[in-house]
Design a protein around this motif. Sequence first.
Motif, PDB file in Angstrom:
ATOM      1  N   CYS A 238       0.869  -1.178   0.000  1.00 60.05           N
ATOM      2  CA  CYS A 238       0.000   0.000   0.000  1.00 60.05           C
ATOM      3  C   CYS A 238       0.899   1.219   0.000  1.00 60.05           C
ATOM      4  CB  CYS A 238      -0.941   0.003   1.209  1.00 60.05           C
ATOM      5  SG  CYS A 238      -0.124   0.307   2.801  1.00 60.05           S
ATOM      6  N   THR A 239       0.325   2.371  -0.264  1.00 58.90           N
ATOM      7  CA  THR A 239       1.077   3.620  -0.292  1.00 58.90           C
ATOM      8  C   THR A 239       0.571   4.543   0.807  1.00 58.90           C
ATOM      9  OG1 THR A 239       1.455   3.463  -2.677  1.00 58.90           O
ATOM     10  CG2 THR A 239       1.721   5.629  -1.674  1.00 58.90           C
ATOM     11  N   ILE A 240       1.510   5.076   1.580  1.00 59.63           N
ATOM     12  CA  ILE A 240       1.179   6.090   2.577  1.00 59.63           C
ATOM     13  C   ILE A 240       1.845   7.388   2.150  1.00 59.63           C
ATOM     14  CG2 ILE A 240       1.408   6.809   4.977  1.00 59.63           C
ATOM     15  CD1 ILE A 240       1.290   3.932   5.816  1.00 59.63           C
ATOM     16  N   THR A 241       1.062   8.456   2.095  1.00 56.13           N
ATOM     17  CA  THR A 241       1.535   9.756   1.629  1.00 56.13           C
ATOM     18  C   THR A 241       1.421  10.782   2.740  1.00 56.13           C
ATOM     19  OG1 THR A 241       0.850   9.265  -0.645  1.00 56.13           O
ATOM     20  CG2 THR A 241       1.209  11.582  -0.079  1.00 56.13           C
ATOM     21  N   GLY A 242       2.463  11.556   2.910  1.00 57.74           N
ATOM     22  CA  GLY A 242       2.456  12.611   3.913  1.00 57.74           C
ATOM     23  C   GLY A 242       1.997  13.937   3.340  1.00 57.74           C
ATOM     24  N   LYS A 243       1.564  14.814   4.225  1.00 57.07           N
ATOM     25  CA  LYS A 243       1.208  16.172   3.840  1.00 57.07           C
ATOM     26  C   LYS A 243       1.532  17.103   5.005  1.00 57.07           C
ATOM     27  CE  LYS A 243      -3.680  15.902   5.254  1.00 57.07           C
ATOM     28  NZ  LYS A 243      -5.094  16.054   4.808  1.00 57.07           N
ATOM     29  N   VAL A 244       1.519  18.407   4.731  1.00 55.90           N
ATOM     30  CA  VAL A 244       1.799  19.398   5.776  1.00 55.90           C
ATOM     31  C   VAL A 244       0.624  20.354   5.888  1.00 55.90           C
ATOM     32  CG1 VAL A 244       4.301  19.272   5.559  1.00 55.90           C
ATOM     33  CG2 VAL A 244       3.012  20.873   4.113  1.00 55.90           C
ATOM     34  N   THR A 245       0.597  21.069   7.020  1.00 52.32           N
ATOM     35  CA  THR A 245      -0.487  22.022   7.235  1.00 52.32           C
ATOM     36  C   THR A 245      -0.363  23.207   6.284  1.00 52.32           C
ATOM     37  OG1 THR A 245      -0.335  21.417   9.579  1.00 52.32           O
ATOM     38  CG2 THR A 245      -1.759  23.259   9.016  1.00 52.32           C
ATOM     39  N   TYR A 246       0.880  23.673   6.089  1.00 58.46           N
ATOM     40  CA  TYR A 246       1.097  24.836   5.227  1.00 58.46           C
ATOM     41  C   TYR A 246       2.284  24.597   4.294  1.00 58.46           C
ATOM     42  CZ  TYR A 246      -1.802  27.212   8.721  1.00 58.46           C
ATOM     43  OH  TYR A 246      -2.819  27.565   9.569  1.00 58.46           O
ATOM     44  N   THR A 247       2.110  25.008   3.050  1.00 53.90           N
ATOM     45  CA  THR A 247       3.218  24.995   2.094  1.00 53.90           C
ATOM     46  C   THR A 247       3.730  26.419   1.834  1.00 53.90           C
ATOM     47  OG1 THR A 247       1.630  25.057   0.251  1.00 53.90           O
ATOM     48  CG2 THR A 247       2.426  22.888   0.965  1.00 53.90           C
ATOM     49  N   SER A 248       3.088  27.396   2.440  1.00 48.49           N
ATOM     50  CA  SER A 248       3.562  28.780   2.395  1.00 48.49           C
ATOM     51  C   SER A 248       3.060  29.478   3.651  1.00 48.49           C
ATOM     52  CB  SER A 248       3.061  29.510   1.138  1.00 48.49           C
ATOM     53  OG  SER A 248       1.632  29.588   1.135  1.00 48.49           O
ATOM     54  N   LEU A 249       3.752  30.539   4.048  1.00 50.28           N
ATOM     55  CA  LEU A 249       3.392  31.291   5.247  1.00 50.28           C
ATOM     56  C   LEU A 249       3.216  32.759   4.886  1.00 50.28           C
ATOM     57  CD1 LEU A 249       5.970  29.719   7.744  1.00 50.28           C
ATOM     58  CD2 LEU A 249       3.558  29.110   7.479  1.00 50.28           C
ATOM     59  N   SER A 250       2.254  33.401   5.552  1.00 54.50           N
ATOM     60  CA  SER A 250       2.003  34.822   5.298  1.00 54.50           C
ATOM     61  C   SER A 250       1.331  35.418   6.526  1.00 54.50           C
ATOM     62  CB  SER A 250       1.114  35.005   4.068  1.00 54.50           C
ATOM     63  OG  SER A 250      -0.137  34.352   4.248  1.00 54.50           O
ATOM     64  N   ALA A 251       1.230  36.738   6.526  1.00 55.90           N
ATOM     65  CA  ALA A 251       0.595  37.442   7.649  1.00 55.90           C
ATOM     66  C   ALA A 251      -0.811  36.900   7.871  1.00 55.90           C
ATOM     67  CB  ALA A 251       0.562  38.936   7.381  1.00 55.90           C
ATOM     68  N   GLY A 252      -1.136  36.633   9.131  1.00 53.40           N
ATOM     69  CA  GLY A 252      -2.447  36.105   9.477  1.00 53.40           C
ATOM     70  C   GLY A 252      -2.470  34.595   9.672  1.00 53.40           C
ATOM     71  N   THR A 253      -1.439  33.903   9.216  1.00 55.04           N
ATOM     72  CA  THR A 253      -1.387  32.446   9.385  1.00 55.04           C
ATOM     73  C   THR A 253      -1.247  32.106  10.868  1.00 55.04           C
ATOM     74  OG1 THR A 253      -0.365  32.120   7.216  1.00 55.04           O
ATOM     75  CG2 THR A 253      -0.127  30.349   8.829  1.00 55.04           C
ATOM     76  N   GLY A 258       1.522  21.259  16.817  1.00 57.26           N
ATOM     77  CA  GLY A 258       1.372  20.107  15.930  1.00 57.26           C
ATOM     78  C   GLY A 258       1.252  20.487  14.467  1.00 57.26           C
ATOM     79  N   ASP A 259       0.963  21.761  14.176  1.00 59.22           N
ATOM     80  CA  ASP A 259       0.906  22.188  12.780  1.00 59.22           C
ATOM     81  C   ASP A 259       2.299  22.125  12.166  1.00 59.22           C
ATOM     82  OD1 ASP A 259      -1.777  22.581  12.839  1.00 59.22           O
ATOM     83  OD2 ASP A 259      -1.709  24.773  12.942  1.00 59.22           O
ATOM     84  N   THR A 260       2.322  21.921  10.856  1.00 55.55           N
ATOM     85  CA  THR A 260       3.591  21.731  10.144  1.00 55.55           C
ATOM     86  C   THR A 260       3.650  22.624   8.918  1.00 55.55           C
ATOM     87  OG1 THR A 260       2.582  19.886   8.936  1.00 55.55           O
ATOM     88  CG2 THR A 260       3.884  19.336  10.892  1.00 55.55           C
ATOM     89  N   PHE A 261       4.872  22.941   8.505  1.00 54.21           N
ATOM     90  CA  PHE A 261       5.032  23.665   7.247  1.00 54.21           C
ATOM     91  C   PHE A 261       6.309  23.233   6.558  1.00 54.21           C
ATOM     92  CE2 PHE A 261       7.020  26.553  10.348  1.00 54.21           C
ATOM     93  CZ  PHE A 261       8.214  26.896   9.741  1.00 54.21           C
ATOM     94  N   TYR A 262       6.280  23.348   5.245  1.00 54.56           N
ATOM     95  CA  TYR A 262       7.427  23.060   4.380  1.00 54.56           C
ATOM     96  C   TYR A 262       7.329  24.078   3.261  1.00 54.56           C
ATOM     97  CZ  TYR A 262      10.813  20.244   1.708  1.00 54.56           C
ATOM     98  OH  TYR A 262      11.922  19.795   1.030  1.00 54.56           O
ATOM     99  N   ALA A 263       8.046  25.195   3.438  1.00 56.50           N
ATOM    100  CA  ALA A 263       7.774  26.366   2.604  1.00 56.50           C
ATOM    101  C   ALA A 263       9.029  26.959   1.994  1.00 56.50           C
ATOM    102  CB  ALA A 263       7.059  27.422   3.445  1.00 56.50           C
ATOM    103  N   GLY A 264      10.043  26.147   1.784  1.00 57.30           N
ATOM    104  CA  GLY A 264      11.266  26.664   1.204  1.00 57.30           C
ATOM    105  C   GLY A 264      12.029  27.506   2.201  1.00 57.30           C
ATOM    106  N   LYS A 265      12.771  28.494   1.695  1.00 50.37           N
ATOM    107  CA  LYS A 265      13.565  29.372   2.562  1.00 50.37           C
ATOM    108  C   LYS A 265      12.645  30.388   3.228  1.00 50.37           C
ATOM    109  CE  LYS A 265      17.648  30.861   4.031  1.00 50.37           C
ATOM    110  NZ  LYS A 265      18.595  30.053   4.801  1.00 50.37           N
ATOM    111  N   VAL A 266      12.641  30.390   4.572  1.00 51.24           N
ATOM    112  CA  VAL A 266      11.771  31.282   5.329  1.00 51.24           C
ATOM    113  C   VAL A 266      12.582  31.925   6.451  1.00 51.24           C
ATOM    114  CG1 VAL A 266       9.656  31.497   6.673  1.00 51.24           C
ATOM    115  CG2 VAL A 266       9.791  29.795   4.869  1.00 51.24           C
TER     116      VAL A 266
END
Length: 338
Positions: A238-253, A258-266
């Motif tokens: 079977c295949t298990i796929t991961g995901k994150v809460t945010y792929t980008s961050l901005s004002a108001g986020t 437990g929340d996660t992000f993967y947003a490049g250089k920040v």
Amino acid sequence: MKAFLRRTTTLLCAAAVMASSAALSVFATESTNDTAASDYTLTIPASFDIKNSGWNEIGEIKAGGTLEEGKKLVVTATSENDWALKSGENEVSYEMMNYEDDSAPATSWEFTILPASQSIGINVEDYKGMPAGNYSDTVTFNASIKDNGIPAETVTINNAPTEALFVNSTGTLTATVSPDNATDKTVVWSSSDPDYVSINAETGEYTVMGKKGYGSATITATATNGTEDTSDDVTATCTITGKVTYTSLSAGTVLHVGDTFYAGKVYFDTKPAVSFNDSNGVITLVEDNGCYKFKRGSNGTMPNVTAYKIKDNTDGVYIVSGSGTSTSDKLTLAVHTK
């Protein structure tokens, strides 16, 4: 040469070889237990000649008698010289095989119905130019009666996730082995990429990882039938796929624990200043020593930022301003109240 078997009998095959223009002759001798007398018999050729390099047919292993229900006769062959005929420091390698065109050696045989037979021979390396001498080896044939297990035919993973799971999610996979009366229903678990999804080989417990970002891994459940021989393995995937809460961050986020992000250089406007990039893996907001902190997925470390205190009426941090794309436009944080 004939031996009567009860549990284990040893047959010794001593090879005397002249590695010269003369024929290579191999003679077999026998060693048996004086009390070995039962319904099971094993016969191997009394002698044979090695006439040339390459394939030499020996004859047949013959098993006779009657097997009890649920039993099998297992015959194994071992070589004292690791499948080489030796004379001093000189040696001529050979392999025992069932048939001339076989691609792999044969050193064990199983008989589930008696009487039965199996042809055998040896494939001898080219010994042209070898020094003359008596080249010898001892091959031992051991025969024993063992339980004839019912093999696993299929494996089904019962609870494979049907959608992507957040990084840091955990769970336990289970599998059903068929038929129900299979002798060994043990399942071994493995992951094609433990940096995305790790799994306990014995229990099936898995964790969606964020060491190098987030992605998919193929999980394999293997019923080994209780052997190291992979040819009788039965698998399901079977295949298990991961995901994150945010792929980008901005004002108001808002980032809750437990929340996660993967947003490049920040870049973050914190003390000390903190920045993350893809090599840090997935970043998770965690609680540590009364503070909200960021935890790197790549190695589990946390920048020592202590300004964002946990209180009864708070549940994380939020981004007040900034884009986070450069050192001149960092993301500014504040504690988020419920």
